[in-house]
Design an enzyme around this catalytic site. Structure first.
Site, PDB file in Angstrom:
ATOM      1  N   GLY A  38       7.393  -6.161   0.471  1.00  0.00           N
ATOM      2  CA  GLY A  38       6.376  -5.205   0.924  1.00  0.00           C
ATOM      3  C   GLY A  38       5.791  -4.478  -0.299  1.00  0.00           C
ATOM      4  N   ALA A  39       6.613  -4.290  -1.098  1.00  0.00           N
ATOM      5  CA  ALA A  39       6.129  -3.407  -2.379  1.00  0.00           C
ATOM      6  C   ALA A  39       7.566  -3.337  -3.167  1.00  0.00           C
ATOM      7  CB  ALA A  39       5.922  -1.925  -2.195  1.00  0.00           C
ATOM      8  N   MET A  40       7.378  -3.000  -4.513  1.00  0.00           N
ATOM      9  CA  MET A  40       8.635  -2.870  -5.389  1.00  0.00           C
ATOM     10  C   MET A  40       8.014  -1.763  -6.440  1.00  0.00           C
ATOM     11  SD  MET A  40      11.548  -3.889  -6.164  1.00  0.00           S
ATOM     12  CE  MET A  40      12.154  -2.350  -7.142  1.00  0.00           C
ATOM     13  N   GLU A  41       9.157  -1.015  -6.741  1.00  0.00           N
ATOM     14  CA  GLU A  41       9.068   0.014  -7.269  1.00  0.00           C
ATOM     15  C   GLU A  41       9.016   0.150  -8.879  1.00  0.00           C
ATOM     16  OE1 GLU A  41      13.218   0.279  -5.662  1.00  0.00           O
ATOM     17  OE2 GLU A  41      11.131  -0.171  -4.966  1.00  0.00           O
ATOM     18  N   ASN A  42       8.627  -1.009  -9.389  1.00  0.00           N
ATOM     19  CA  ASN A  42       8.699  -0.932 -11.013  1.00  0.00           C
ATOM     20  C   ASN A  42       8.437   0.141 -11.525  1.00  0.00           C
ATOM     21  OD1 ASN A  42       9.503  -4.156 -10.279  1.00  0.00           O
ATOM     22  ND2 ASN A  42       7.292  -3.943  -9.844  1.00  0.00           N
ATOM     23  N   GLU A  82       7.536   4.200  -2.488  1.00  0.00           N
ATOM     24  CA  GLU A  82       7.709   3.497  -3.922  1.00  0.00           C
ATOM     25  C   GLU A  82       7.660   4.713  -4.853  1.00  0.00           C
ATOM     26  OE1 GLU A  82       8.514   0.709  -3.957  1.00  0.00           O
ATOM     27  OE2 GLU A  82       8.230   0.268  -1.711  1.00  0.00           O
ATOM     28  N   HIS A 120      11.033   6.275  -5.143  1.00  0.00           N
ATOM     29  CA  HIS A 120      12.084   5.543  -5.912  1.00  0.00           C
ATOM     30  C   HIS A 120      11.866   5.870  -7.406  1.00  0.00           C
ATOM     31  CE1 HIS A 120      14.102   3.031  -3.123  1.00  0.00           C
ATOM     32  NE2 HIS A 120      13.056   2.399  -2.759  1.00  0.00           N
ATOM     33  N   GLU A 150      17.414   3.487  -0.822  1.00  0.00           N
ATOM     34  CA  GLU A 150      16.402   3.218   0.139  1.00  0.00           C
ATOM     35  C   GLU A 150      16.448   4.069   1.134  1.00  0.00           C
ATOM     36  OE1 GLU A 150      14.352   1.089  -0.439  1.00  0.00           O
ATOM     37  OE2 GLU A 150      15.327  -0.267  -2.239  1.00  0.00           O
TER      38      GLU A 150
END
EC number: 3.4.11.-
Length: 927
Positions: free
Chosen positions: A309-313, A346, A349, A368
Site C-alpha cells: 500500500g505504501a512504504m516509509e523509506n 508513513e 514511521h 506498525e
C-alpha cells in the site's frame, strides 16, 4: 508501512540488507553503532529475505546441504562480521535478451570488519547468476593492509538463501576486508525488490526504474530526481530497507517520467511525484505529527505497480497510486480518507521505524501499531471537522477483535526465536500488529493522558535515535513520564502493558448491577476451543474500566486487576430506571457483558431516546452483543434486538457496527431459507435512512457535510441496493444508463459510484458488464479504476465471473498488484464464492509462486474465499486442500489457513445452534 503489504527489513544489532531485485541478492552482515555496542552485545546477528521469487538462478558452484548444526543452515547470521559500506552498480536492460528475458547486470563491493576470527562468510543471495572469479562466485580483498586467506570453496545454500564463502584460513579480528561480486539477474515484473514497472502514457509504454543512493544506474535515459537526506539513511529499494552507518549524503532516486507537486515553505517542503494524469494529492501539514524530534521530510512518489500500500523509506516514501493521489472528480470520501491516513501512517514511521528501529521482527507491532494509531491523530490534525479519531474503534478495534478472539491468535510480541524464516516474518504483518497495536496504544494514551504519553514517547525517541530497541525500552520511558507527573496507577506501566502485549486475546468484562460484582474472562468466539499457547499471566489482564450511569455524573476509571471483584458503585437497585454503561467511548480493548436487567434497560433507552447514550457506545452495544451471542454469553435474540431502533438512527458508527455484524449473518445464510426474511427486515430498517439522505441530497445530487454523514449516505444507498430496495435499483440503473449514453460525462457522484456500479452490473446485462470493462480499461485515475474493477465482480452470471477470474492472472488485463483483491471481490459475491474457491484450488501453485512468498495480501486471499464456509462438506474440502498442497506450501498464508479451519468449525456449530432461532426472529420482525 501501510496495512495490506509486506516489506523485508532486518532488525539485528542493526543489520544491513540490500535487495538487488526480483532475482535478488541480499547481502547481510551485522552493523552496530558505537553507542549501542554494550547494550546490544547479546543481540543475534540477523537478516531475512521474504521477497517473492522469480526465475531460478544457476551458478557454476554446486549447491549443497550441510548438517543442521552448520551456520548456513540457520536463518539468523552469526556475529563475527560487521559491514561498513556497500557500493552496488546495476545496469538494467529494457529490451529482451536472446532467451526472451529482461535482465540486469550488476556488481557489488562490500567492506566489512571482522569482530571474531572466522573462516566463514555468509551473504544472503537469492536468484542470481554469478560470474566466476578464479573459479569462485566472489573474490576477497584486504583493506588497510589486511591480507585475507585464500578462498577454499563457494556455494549457494538455497533453503536459507545464503551464498557461502568457505576460507582456507581465518579472517583476523579487528581487520577489514572487501568482498566483490559480479552477477546477472532477471528484471522481472513481479513487484519484488528491483523490478520492472510498465505503464502507458499517451499510447507509449514507459518503464520505471527504481534505485537508490549507493546504487548506480547505468545508463540513464529518463528524467530523474533526487532528495538528499542525511546520516544513517534507509535505502529505499521498494521492499527492502538498508541502514548504513557512515556519515554522508547521497540522493534517493526514482528514474521515470513523472510530474511533481511541491508543498510547504522553503525550509519545510514536501514533494509529491506521480505518473502524468494521476490526479493530485491532499497532503498533511507537517505539524500533524504529535512528536517534536525533527526528521528530514521525505519525498513522496506514487507508483503504477507496487505490491504494497505504501512504504516509509527514509528519503523517498513509495505508494500505490490509490494511497497517494486524490482527484475530486473521481475520488470518493473514502479515497480521500485513505490518502490522508496513509500519508500520516508513513510519516509517523519516520520516527517509529526509521529514527528508532526495533531489534527484531518479534516486536514489529510497536512500529506498525504506533503508525496505525498516529495516522488517526495526523488525519485529525489535517481534517479536524471529520472527527476521524472516532473511526479507530470501527476500523481497527472491532476488525481485529474478530481475529483476536480465535484460539489461533497470537500475542503482539513474540519470543525472538519464534520469528526466523521469511514466511514467519511475513505472517507478523497482520491485523494483530497493525490494528490491535493501534488499539492498545490508544488505550494506553487514554489512561495516561495524551500529554504524559507524548512526553514518554519524546524521551524514548531522543534516547534511542538512530539506534535499536526492544519494546521494554518504551515502558521505561513512559514510566519516567508517569513518575514525573505523579500519576497514580495500580502498578507499573510494564506490569500493566505486558498483560496486553505478551498474551494473545482480550477479556470480556461482566458486571452484575444487582450486587456490583465484576469479573473478567478470556473471550473466545468458540468457548469450546482449546488454547494451546500458555500465558504466564494465566489470561488475566489489568483492565482500565471507564463507566457512567443513566443519571450522569463524572466519568470514572475503575481498575480490574483480578478475575473477580466487587465495586459498590456498579450496584443499581432493582426496578430503578437507571442503567450502567462500561468502557465509555470504547477506549479499552475488551468486550462488556451485563446482567439481563441492565441489558433490557439499555435497549429501552435506545428505543426511547438513543441520543442519551454516546454514539460510539451505541455502536459498542451492537458489536458487543452480536459477538457475545456468537460466544454463547447471551441469547442471539438479544443481539438482534439491538438493531430494532436503527430505523430512527442517523449516525454512521451504529449503522456501521450493525451492518458489519449482519454481514456475518448474510455470509452464513444467503444460501438458505433464512435470507428471504432477513432481506425484508433489513429493507424495512434501512428505508428511512435511504429516504433521509434522498431528501438531504436533493435526490442524490449534492454531497452531505462531514466525513461521517458522507459515509452514512454510502451505507444507506449500498445497503438499500444490495438488499433489494427497488427504488435504489431503479436509481442505479438510470444513472448507469445515463453514463452509457455519454461516457465522457459521468453523472454519478464519486461517493456513490461503487454502490451504483455494483448494483447496475448485478441487475444488468452482458452489455452493461462490457461497458464497465471498457471504462475500466480507459480509466486514467486509479481511484476510478479500483471502483470499476470491484464492481465488475458483482455480476450474477457464472460464465462472466469465471472469465473475470481468468483475467485476474493476466497482467495485460489486471495489474499484478490487483490480482488478489480482484479474486477476493469475486469471492465476496455469493454467486462467485464457489467459483473463486474452485479457481484457487486449481491454480494454487501459480498463485503461491507469484504472491505467496512475501505478499501480506496473500493471507487475505485464503480468508476471503473461505468466509462463507459453514458446512461439513466445505470443512472437508478445506482440510483436503491443506493436505493436497502441503508440498507447495502456504507461505505467508499459513496462519490464515489455520484461522480459516478454526472459523469454519465455529461457523458449522453456530449455524446448527442458531439457524432456527434466527429464522424465527427475522420472520417475526420483517412483517
Amino acid at each position: 508501512m501501510a496495512a495490506g503489504f509486506f516489506i523485508s527489513k532486518t532488525l539485528g544489532l542493526v543489520s544491513v540488507i540490500l535487495c538487488l531485485g526480483a532475482l535478488a541478492t541480499i547481502i547481510a552482515l551485522s552493523v552496530v553503532y558505537a553507542q549501542e555496542k554494550n547494550r546490544n552485545a547479546t543481540s543475534a546477528l540477523s537478516s531475512a529475505n521474504p521477497a517473492p521469487t522469480a526465475a531460478p538462478a544457476t551458478t557454476a558452484a554446486p549447491a549443497t546441504t550441510a548438517a543442521p548444526a552448520n551456520p548456513w543452515n540457520k536463518m539468523r547470521l552469526p556475529q563475527s562480521l560487521l559491514p561498513e559500506s556497500y557500493v552496488v552498480t546495476l545496469q538494467p536492460f529494457l529490451t529482451k535478451d536472446a532467451s526472451g528475458l529482461y535482465i540486469f547486470k550488476g556488481n557489488s563491493a562490500v567492506t566489512f570488519s571482522c569482530q571474531e576470527a572466522t573462516d566463514l562468510i555468509l551473504i544472503h543471495s537469492k536468484k542470481l547468476n554469478y560470474t566466476q572469479q578464479n573459479g569462485f562466485l566472489i573474490s576477497l580483498e584486504g583493506v588497510d593492509g589486511s591480507s585475507p586467506p585464500p578462498i577454499a570453496k563457494t556455494w549457494l545454500e538455497a533453503p536459507t538463501q545464503y551464498l557461502v564463502v568457505q576460507l582456507s584460513g581465518q579472517l583476523e579480528k579487528g581487520k577489514k576486508y572487501k568482498l566483490l561480486s559480479d552477477f546477472v539477474g532477471e528484471l522481472a515484473d513481479d513487484l519484488a525488490g528491483f523490478y520492472r514497472s510498465e505503464y502507458v502514457d499517451e499510447g507509449v509504454t514507459r518503464y520505471g526504474k527504481r534505485v537508490d543512493f549507493h546504487v548506480s544506474l547505468l545508463p540513464g535515459d529518463l528524467h530523474s530526481w533526487g532528495l538528499t537526506v542525511h546520516v544513517h539513511q534507509y535505502l529505499c529499494m521498494l521492499r527492502i530497507w538498508m541502514l548504513v552507518t557512515h556519515r554522508h549524503s547521497d540522493p534517493c532516486r526514482v528514474h521515470t517520467c513523472m510530474t511533481s507537486l511541491t508543498l510547504g515553505s522553503q525550509t519545510d517542503q514536501l514533494r509529491i511525484f506521480s505518473v502524468q494524469g494521476g490526479g493530485w494529492v491532499r497532503a498533511l501539514p507537517w505539524g500533524a505529527i504529535l512528536l517534536t524530534w525533527p526528521v528530514p521530510l521525505p519525498d513522496q512518489v506514487g507508483l503504477p505497480d507496487f505490491n504494497a500500500g505504501a512504504m516509509e523509506n527514509w528519503g523517498l516514501v513509495t505508494y500505490r497510486e490509490n494511497s497517494l493521489l486524490y482527484d475530486p472528480l473521481f475520488s470518493s470520501i473514502g479515497n480521500k480518507e485513505r490518502v490522508v491516513t496513509v500519508i500520516a501512517h508513513e510519516l509517523a514511521h519516520q520516527w517509529f521505524g526509521n529514527l528508532v528501529t526495533l531489534r527484531w521482527w518479534n516486536d514489529l507491532w510497536l512500529n506498525e501499531g504506533f503508525a496505525s494509531y498516529v495516522e488517526y491523530l495526523g488525519a485529525d490534525s489535517a481534517e479536524p471537522s471529520w472527527n476521524i479519531k472516532d473511526l479507530i474503534v470501527q476500523s481497527e478495534m472491532y476488525r481485529v477483535m474478530k481475529i483476536d478472539a480465535l484460539a489461533s491468535s497470537h500475542p503482539l510480541s513474540f519470543q525472538e526465536n519464534e520469528i526466523n524464516t521469511p514466511a514467519q516474518i511475513s505472517e507478523v504483518f497482520d491485523a494483530i500488529a497493525y490494528s490491535k497495536g493501534a488499539s492498545v496504544l490508544r488505550m494506553l494514551s487514554n489512561f495516561l493522558t495524551e500529554e504524559i504519553f507524548k512526553r514518554g514517547l519524546q524521551s524514548y525517541l531522543h534516547t534511542f535515535s538512530y539506534g535499536n530497541t526492544v519494546y521494554d525500552d518504551l515502558w521505561v520511558h513512559l514510566q519516567k513520564a508517569v513518575d514525573d507527573a505523579k500519576l497514580q496507577l495500580p502498578t507499573t506501566i510494564k506490569g500493566i502493558m505486558e498483560r496486553w502485549t505478551l498474551q494473545m486475546g482480550f477479556p470480556v468484562v461482566t458486571v452484575n448491577t444487582r450486587n456490583g460484582s465484576i469479573t473478567q474472562k478470556h473471550f473466545l468466539l468458540d468457548p469450546e476451543s482449546v488454547v494451546n499457547r500458555s500465558s504466564v499471566f494465566n489470561y488475566v489482564w489489568i483492565v482500565p474500566v471507564t463507566w457512567m450511569t443513566g443519571q450522569g455524573g463524572a466519568l470514572t476509571t475503575y481498575w480490574l486487576e483480578e478475575t473477580s471483584a466487587t465495586e459498590p458503585s456498579f450496584t443499581i437497585p432493582a426496578g430503578a430506571a437507571n442503567w450502567l454503561l462500561l468502557n465509555i467511548n470504547v477506549t479499552g480493548y475488551f468486550r462488556v457483558n451485563y446482567d439481563p436487567e441492565n441489558w433490557d434497560k439499555l435497549l429501552t433507552q435506545l428505543d426511547t431516546s438513543h441520543q442519551a447514550i454516546p454514539v460510539i457506545n451505541r455502536a459498542q452495544i451492537i458489536d458487543d452483543t452480536f459477538n457475545l451471542a456468537r460466544a454463547k454469553y447471551i441469547d442471539i435474540g438479544l443481539a438482534l434486538n439491538t438493531t430494532r431502533y436503527l430505523s430512527k438512527e442517523l449516525e454512521y458508527l451504529p449503522w456501521s457496527a450493525a451492518l458489519d455484524n449482519l454481514a456475518y449473518f448474510r455470509l452464513m445464510f444467503d444460501r438458505s431459507e433464512v435470507y428471504g426474511p432477513m432481506q425484508k427486515y433489513i429493507r424495512k430498517q434501512v428505508d428511512p435512512l435511504f429516504q433521509y439522505f434522498k431528501t438531504l441530497t436533493s435526490n442524490w445530487t449534492t454531497v452531505p457535510n462531514g466525513l461521517m454523514e458522507q459515509y452514512n449516505e454510502i451505507n444507506a444507498i449500498s445497503t438499500a441496493c444490495s438488499y433489494g430496495i427497488r427504488e435504489c435499483w431503479t436509481l442505479a440503473t438510470a444513472l448507469f444508463n445515463q453514463w452509457k449514453t455519454n461516457s465522457s460525462n459521468n453523472p454519478i457522484i464519486p461517493n456513490l459510484r461503487s454502490s451504483i456500479y455494483c448494483s447496475a452490473i448485478k441487475t444488468g446485462s452482458e452489455e452493461d458488464w462490457d461497458f464497465a470493462w471498457q471504462m475500466f480499461q480507459k480509466a486514467t485515475v486509479v481511484a476510478e479504476a479500483d471502483k470499476l474493477r470491484a464492481a465488475l465482480a458483482c455480476s450474477q452470471e457464472t460464465w462472466i465471473l469465471r472469465r473475470y477470474l481468468q483475467y485476474s492472472l493476466d497482467p495485460t488485463k489486471i495489474r499484478k498488484q490487483d490480482a488478489v483483491s480482484t479474486i477476493n471481490s469475486i469471492a465476496s459475491n455469493v454467486v462467485g464464492q464457489s467459483l473463486a474457491w474452485d479457481f484457487i484450488r486449481g491454480n494454487w501453485k501459480t498463485l503461491f509462486e507469484q504472491y505467496g512468498g512475501g505478499s501480506f495480501s496473500f493471507s487475505n486471499l485464503i480468508l476471503a474465499v473461505t468466509q462463507r464456509f459453514s458446512s461439513e462438506f466445505e470443512l472437508k474440502q478445506l482440510e483436503q486442500f491443506k493436505v493436497d498442497n502441503a508440498d507447495v506450501g502456504f507461505g505467508s498464508g499459513t496462519r490464515a489457513l489455520e484461522q480459516a479451519l478454526e472459523k469454519t468449525k465455529a461457523n458449522i456449530k453456530w449455524v446448527a445452534e442458531n439457524k432456527k432461532a434466527v429464522l424465527t426472529w427475522f420472520e417475526r420482525e420483517s412483517g
